[in-house]
Design a protein around this motif. Structure first.
Motif, PDB file in Angstrom:
ATOM      1  N   PRO A 342       0.903  -1.323  -0.059  1.00 35.54           N
ATOM      2  CA  PRO A 342      -0.012  -0.024  -0.028  1.00 35.54           C
ATOM      3  C   PRO A 342       0.947   1.200   0.017  1.00 35.54           C
ATOM      4  CG  PRO A 342       0.111  -0.680   2.116  1.00 35.54           C
ATOM      5  CD  PRO A 342       0.870  -1.851   1.284  1.00 35.54           C
ATOM      6  N   THR A 343       0.247   2.319  -0.426  1.00 34.18           N
ATOM      7  CA  THR A 343       0.931   3.558  -0.527  1.00 34.18           C
ATOM      8  C   THR A 343       1.146   4.010   1.038  1.00 34.18           C
ATOM      9  OG1 THR A 343       0.120   4.122  -2.675  1.00 34.18           O
ATOM     10  CG2 THR A 343       0.891   5.978  -1.213  1.00 34.18           C
ATOM     11  N   CYS A 344      -0.213   3.785   1.873  1.00 34.19           N
ATOM     12  CA  CYS A 344       0.264   4.126   3.262  1.00 34.19           C
ATOM     13  C   CYS A 344      -0.846   3.328   3.877  1.00 34.19           C
ATOM     14  CB  CYS A 344      -0.506   5.897   3.474  1.00 34.19           C
ATOM     15  SG  CYS A 344      -0.284   6.167   5.260  1.00 34.19           S
ATOM     16  N   LEU A 345      -0.279   2.721   5.069  1.00 40.16           N
ATOM     17  CA  LEU A 345      -0.896   2.265   6.120  1.00 40.16           C
ATOM     18  C   LEU A 345      -1.264   2.499   7.290  1.00 40.16           C
ATOM     19  CD1 LEU A 345      -2.100  -1.018   6.337  1.00 40.16           C
ATOM     20  CD2 LEU A 345      -0.126  -1.522   7.455  1.00 40.16           C
ATOM     21  N   LEU A 346      -2.615   2.994   7.746  1.00 42.70           N
ATOM     22  CA  LEU A 346      -3.004   3.799   8.893  1.00 42.70           C
ATOM     23  C   LEU A 346      -4.040   2.899   9.584  1.00 42.70           C
ATOM     24  CD1 LEU A 346      -3.624   7.101   7.080  1.00 42.70           C
ATOM     25  CD2 LEU A 346      -1.647   6.475   8.522  1.00 42.70           C
ATOM     26  N   PRO A 347      -4.060   3.461  11.099  1.00 39.69           N
ATOM     27  CA  PRO A 347      -5.040   2.889  11.917  1.00 39.69           C
ATOM     28  C   PRO A 347      -6.401   2.954  11.201  1.00 39.69           C
ATOM     29  CG  PRO A 347      -3.470   4.276  13.266  1.00 39.69           C
ATOM     30  CD  PRO A 347      -3.301   4.456  11.863  1.00 39.69           C
ATOM     31  N   GLY A 348      -7.231   1.818  11.806  1.00 40.35           N
ATOM     32  CA  GLY A 348      -8.596   1.675  10.974  1.00 40.35           C
ATOM     33  C   GLY A 348      -9.655   2.237  11.343  1.00 40.35           C
ATOM     34  N   VAL A 349     -10.667   1.553  10.997  1.00 45.81           N
ATOM     35  CA  VAL A 349     -12.161   2.276  11.380  1.00 45.81           C
ATOM     36  C   VAL A 349     -13.024   0.893  12.089  1.00 45.81           C
ATOM     37  CG1 VAL A 349     -14.068   3.355  10.538  1.00 45.81           C
ATOM     38  CG2 VAL A 349     -11.830   3.659   9.297  1.00 45.81           C
ATOM     39  N   PRO A 350     -13.571   1.392  13.201  1.00 45.55           N
ATOM     40  CA  PRO A 350     -14.495   0.194  13.821  1.00 45.55           C
ATOM     41  C   PRO A 350     -15.716  -0.030  13.012  1.00 45.55           C
ATOM     42  CG  PRO A 350     -13.649   1.585  15.419  1.00 45.55           C
ATOM     43  CD  PRO A 350     -13.295   2.136  14.044  1.00 45.55           C
ATOM     44  N   VAL A 351     -16.661  -0.803  13.135  1.00 39.08           N
ATOM     45  CA  VAL A 351     -17.855  -1.315  12.602  1.00 39.08           C
ATOM     46  C   VAL A 351     -18.739   0.111  12.654  1.00 39.08           C
ATOM     47  CG1 VAL A 351     -19.957  -2.734  12.100  1.00 39.08           C
ATOM     48  CG2 VAL A 351     -17.727  -3.440  12.278  1.00 39.08           C
ATOM     49  N   GLY A 352     -19.385   0.808  11.876  1.00 40.52           N
ATOM     50  CA  GLY A 352     -20.283   1.648  12.127  1.00 40.52           C
ATOM     51  C   GLY A 352     -19.844   2.788  12.061  1.00 40.52           C
ATOM     52  N   ARG A 375      -6.883   7.266  -9.781  1.00 45.48           N
ATOM     53  CA  ARG A 375      -8.105   6.266  -9.016  1.00 45.48           C
ATOM     54  C   ARG A 375      -7.576   6.114  -7.713  1.00 45.48           C
ATOM     55  NH1 ARG A 375     -13.144   4.760 -10.257  1.00 45.48           N
ATOM     56  NH2 ARG A 375     -13.945   3.187  -9.141  1.00 45.48           N
ATOM     57  N   PHE A 376      -7.944   6.477  -6.526  1.00 46.26           N
ATOM     58  CA  PHE A 376      -7.569   6.003  -5.196  1.00 46.26           C
ATOM     59  C   PHE A 376      -8.461   5.137  -4.643  1.00 46.26           C
ATOM     60  CE2 PHE A 376      -7.088  10.810  -5.814  1.00 46.26           C
ATOM     61  CZ  PHE A 376      -5.762  10.578  -5.984  1.00 46.26           C
ATOM     62  N   SER A 377      -7.917   4.037  -3.753  1.00 44.13           N
ATOM     63  CA  SER A 377      -8.921   2.981  -3.383  1.00 44.13           C
ATOM     64  C   SER A 377      -8.261   2.735  -1.905  1.00 44.13           C
ATOM     65  CB  SER A 377      -8.721   1.623  -4.196  1.00 44.13           C
ATOM     66  OG  SER A 377      -7.255   1.383  -4.197  1.00 44.13           O
ATOM     67  N   VAL A 378      -9.148   2.091  -1.154  1.00 42.69           N
ATOM     68  CA  VAL A 378      -8.790   1.926   0.296  1.00 42.69           C
ATOM     69  C   VAL A 378      -9.321   0.416   0.545  1.00 42.69           C
ATOM     70  CG1 VAL A 378     -11.003   2.751   1.445  1.00 42.69           C
ATOM     71  CG2 VAL A 378      -9.139   2.614   2.736  1.00 42.69           C
ATOM     72  N   PHE A 379      -8.303  -0.071   1.590  1.00 43.67           N
ATOM     73  CA  PHE A 379      -8.805  -1.655   1.774  1.00 43.67           C
ATOM     74  C   PHE A 379      -8.637  -1.832   3.360  1.00 43.67           C
ATOM     75  CE2 PHE A 379      -7.596  -2.002  -2.739  1.00 43.67           C
ATOM     76  CZ  PHE A 379      -8.510  -2.936  -3.309  1.00 43.67           C
ATOM     77  N   HIS A 380      -9.284  -2.825   3.736  1.00 45.85           N
ATOM     78  CA  HIS A 380      -9.294  -3.540   5.236  1.00 45.85           C
ATOM     79  C   HIS A 380      -7.928  -4.135   5.411  1.00 45.85           C
ATOM     80  CE1 HIS A 380     -10.994  -7.152   7.369  1.00 45.85           C
ATOM     81  NE2 HIS A 380     -10.067  -6.369   8.339  1.00 45.85           N
ATOM     82  N   CYS A 381      -7.421  -4.084   6.089  1.00 46.68           N
ATOM     83  CA  CYS A 381      -6.277  -4.783   6.750  1.00 46.68           C
ATOM     84  C   CYS A 381      -6.247  -5.123   8.187  1.00 46.68           C
ATOM     85  CB  CYS A 381      -4.779  -4.143   6.601  1.00 46.68           C
ATOM     86  SG  CYS A 381      -4.454  -3.818   4.915  1.00 46.68           S
ATOM     87  N   ASP A 382      -5.662  -6.672   8.555  1.00 48.62           N
ATOM     88  CA  ASP A 382      -5.988  -6.798   9.907  1.00 48.62           C
ATOM     89  C   ASP A 382      -4.628  -6.355  10.807  1.00 48.62           C
ATOM     90  OD1 ASP A 382      -3.824  -8.661   9.037  1.00 48.62           O
ATOM     91  OD2 ASP A 382      -5.088 -10.320   9.000  1.00 48.62           O
ATOM     92  N   ALA A 383      -4.381  -6.880  12.025  1.00 47.73           N
ATOM     93  CA  ALA A 383      -3.511  -6.373  12.696  1.00 47.73           C
ATOM     94  C   ALA A 383      -2.157  -7.263  12.384  1.00 47.73           C
ATOM     95  CB  ALA A 383      -3.687  -6.845  14.280  1.00 47.73           C
ATOM     96  N   GLN A 384      -2.190  -8.076  11.308  1.00 48.24           N
ATOM     97  CA  GLN A 384      -0.759  -8.717  10.858  1.00 48.24           C
ATOM     98  C   GLN A 384      -0.583  -8.150   9.596  1.00 48.24           C
ATOM     99  OE1 GLN A 384      -3.525 -10.873  12.112  1.00 48.24           O
ATOM    100  NE2 GLN A 384      -2.646 -10.672  14.210  1.00 48.24           N
ATOM    101  N   ASP A 385      -1.198  -7.146   9.062  1.00 44.89           N
ATOM    102  CA  ASP A 385      -0.825  -6.304   8.106  1.00 44.89           C
ATOM    103  C   ASP A 385      -1.340  -7.077   6.805  1.00 44.89           C
ATOM    104  OD1 ASP A 385       0.236  -4.372   9.529  1.00 44.89           O
ATOM    105  OD2 ASP A 385       2.460  -4.721   9.086  1.00 44.89           O
ATOM    106  N   ARG A 386      -2.194  -8.004   6.947  1.00 46.04           N
ATOM    107  CA  ARG A 386      -2.843  -8.775   5.641  1.00 46.04           C
ATOM    108  C   ARG A 386      -4.003  -8.014   5.119  1.00 46.04           C
ATOM    109  NH1 ARG A 386      -3.568 -14.803   8.047  1.00 46.04           N
ATOM    110  NH2 ARG A 386      -5.030 -13.231   9.513  1.00 46.04           N
ATOM    111  N   TRP A 387      -4.207  -7.516   3.959  1.00 42.74           N
ATOM    112  CA  TRP A 387      -5.139  -6.962   3.128  1.00 42.74           C
ATOM    113  C   TRP A 387      -6.077  -7.992   2.995  1.00 42.74           C
ATOM    114  CZ3 TRP A 387      -7.270  -7.868  -1.569  1.00 42.74           C
ATOM    115  CH2 TRP A 387      -6.437  -8.843  -2.401  1.00 42.74           C
ATOM    116  N   TRP A 388      -7.480  -7.521   2.703  1.00 44.70           N
ATOM    117  CA  TRP A 388      -8.440  -8.239   2.595  1.00 44.70           C
ATOM    118  C   TRP A 388      -9.253  -7.663   1.333  1.00 44.70           C
ATOM    119  CZ3 TRP A 388      -9.044 -13.050   4.904  1.00 44.70           C
ATOM    120  CH2 TRP A 388      -8.242 -13.533   6.088  1.00 44.70           C
ATOM    121  N   PRO A 389     -10.042  -8.249   0.577  1.00 44.48           N
ATOM    122  CA  PRO A 389     -11.029  -7.889  -0.485  1.00 44.48           C
ATOM    123  C   PRO A 389     -12.143  -7.201   0.306  1.00 44.48           C
ATOM    124  CG  PRO A 389     -10.360  -9.858  -1.031  1.00 44.48           C
ATOM    125  CD  PRO A 389     -10.009  -9.673   0.409  1.00 44.48           C
ATOM    126  N   ASP A 390     -12.865  -5.965  -0.261  1.00 44.35           N
ATOM    127  CA  ASP A 390     -13.900  -5.473  -0.046  1.00 44.35           C
ATOM    128  C   ASP A 390     -15.094  -6.219  -0.460  1.00 44.35           C
ATOM    129  OD1 ASP A 390     -14.187  -2.767   1.439  1.00 44.35           O
ATOM    130  OD2 ASP A 390     -16.010  -2.868   0.025  1.00 44.35           O
TER     131      ASP A 390
END
Length: 404
Positions: A342-352, A375-390
């Motif tokens: 990723p270009t940048c990995l940042l703290p995420g967003v809780p549900v809702g 075109r810019f995009s954002v993806f969910h990543c877990d605590a192990q830096d693994r990205w997940w499809p949206d």
């Protein structure tokens, strides 16, 4: 009579006395003998009637009841028609002498890996789509360890053995594959032998394309059913293996083909994924002084529509100029390659909830001659830096109106 010869008269007299002594008249002795004979005949008749009275209810009762206790007549020694997979086995008689064991006359279908590789076999049809007109199905010589496309290959999965069709003999289960690119079509095939010892194909247990994309392993149960471990995706082409989900599905021979009898029938939505939604605002201003560049401030608002938290978010494609401030300083300085660079990995967003992320760039005052929109995009990543499809990839992407 006086004229008869004295010797003839003597013989006639002896004959008359002998006949008289043999023929019983209607005297007391004859009456007693006749009475005894009638009594014996009457007693015999009574006994016969008693036997009839005793046997008749038994016969009638047996005719009314289901004759489960009668041992079945042994079938002829021919290849039996297998029972459907849902039919219970026929119980053995609980009484009487045990029936002699019947030896199966069906050929032994236990086939080794070397024997299968040495034979030419007919394969069931491959999955539709990429495989149509590709891998052969008739008189196929299986290969191993090949990267060639459209060549049938014997997979490394261990063979399974068991009585699949209920004929009393063992059959063989193997996984075969056919590469059509970086991925391969796969199918589980049951093999047997004919009466001449040749390897023949009993049928296909299951193949990829029937609601899943990979086959991981097989196991034959004692009842002749086949358990197949399947996966929803076949990791290839840069797709990480941790995205794969697996299930165990059970199949049985029904006399004509294999059908699923147990296990899940679909994967459904991946419960590990979430739906991120992104919107964007931007501001482009001139830089004071002699610098001809302009300052671009882009604000991304990311909302997590659920159903799971996103411990981190990964932004892609936002490197459009020289970094000049904002949240660039908070980016993970060394994100794992598992986050798909990723270009940048940042703290995420809780549900809702929603979060705002700001990025400041210095960009040329005039776009390049071949400039295009970004075109810019954002993806969910877990605590192990693994990205997940949206779950809905279209709403986690935005396009900048500025050409760079």
């Amino acid at each position: 009579m006086s004229d008869l010869d004295p010797r003839l008269r003597q013989r006639l007299g002896a004959y008359r006395n002998d006949v008289i002594s043999r023929v019983a008249g209607p005297g007391p002795d004859q009456a007693r003998r006749l009475l005894r004979r009638r009594r014996r005949m009457a007693a015999a008749a009574v006994a016969a009637a008693a036997v009839v009275l005793v046997v008749a209810p038994v016969v009638a009762n047996a005719a009314l009841n289901d004759d489960d206790q009668t041992p079945p007549v042994p079938a002829e020694s021919v290849t039996p028609t297998p029972s459907p997979p849902w039919a219970p086995p026929t119980p053995s008689p609980s009484t009487g002498s045990p029936s002699p064991s019947v030896t199966s006359t069906a050929p032994d279908g236990r086939i080794s890996r070397a024997q299968l590789l040495a034979a030419r076999v007919d394969l069931p049809n491959w999955q539709p789509g990429e495989m149509e007109g590709g891998c052969a199905t008739a008189e196929v010589r299986l290969r191993v360890d090949t990267d060639d496309t459209y060549v049938a290959e014997l997979a490394e999965a261990p063979f399974g053995y068991g009585d699949l069709d209920g004929d009393g003999a063992v059959e063989t289960v193997a996984v075969v594959s056919c590469r059509y690119g970086e991925a391969s079509a796969k199918q589980v095939v049951a093999f047997d032998r004919d009466r001449d010892g040749r390897i023949v194909t009993l049928g296909r247990v299951v193949r990829t394309g029937d609601g899943f994309d990979d086959i991981r392993a097989t196991e034959v149960n004692r009842n002749g059913s086949v358990e197949v471990r399947v996966a929803d995706i076949q990791p290839c082409c840069g797709t990480p293996g941790y995205l794969r989900r697996e299930q165990v599905r059970t199949y049985r021979w029904n006399g004509e083909r294999f059908g699923q009898t147990d296990g899940p029938t679909a994967f459904g939505k991946d419960p590990r994924l979430t739906d991120l939604r992104m919107s964007m605002t931007h501001e482009l201003v001139d830089v004071p002084g002699a610098d001809t560049r302009r300052k671009l401030t882009t604000v991304f608002t990311v909302t997590n529509a659920g159903p799971v938290d996103a411990p981190q978010v990964a932004f892609h494609g936002i490197e459009v100029g020289e970094r000049a401030g904002g949240d660039w300083s908070r980016c993970d300085p060394d994100p794992s390659l598992q986050a798909d660079n990723p270009t940048c990995l940042l703290p995420g967003v809780p549900v809702g909830e929603s979060r705002r992320y700001t990025f400041v760039h210095l960009v040329p005052d005039k776009p390049k001659p071949n400039a295009q929109t970004q075109r810019f995009s954002v993806f969910h990543c877990d605590a192990q830096d693994r990205w997940w499809p949206d779950l809905k990839k279209d709403d986690n992407q935005v396009t900048s109106p500025i050409r760079f």
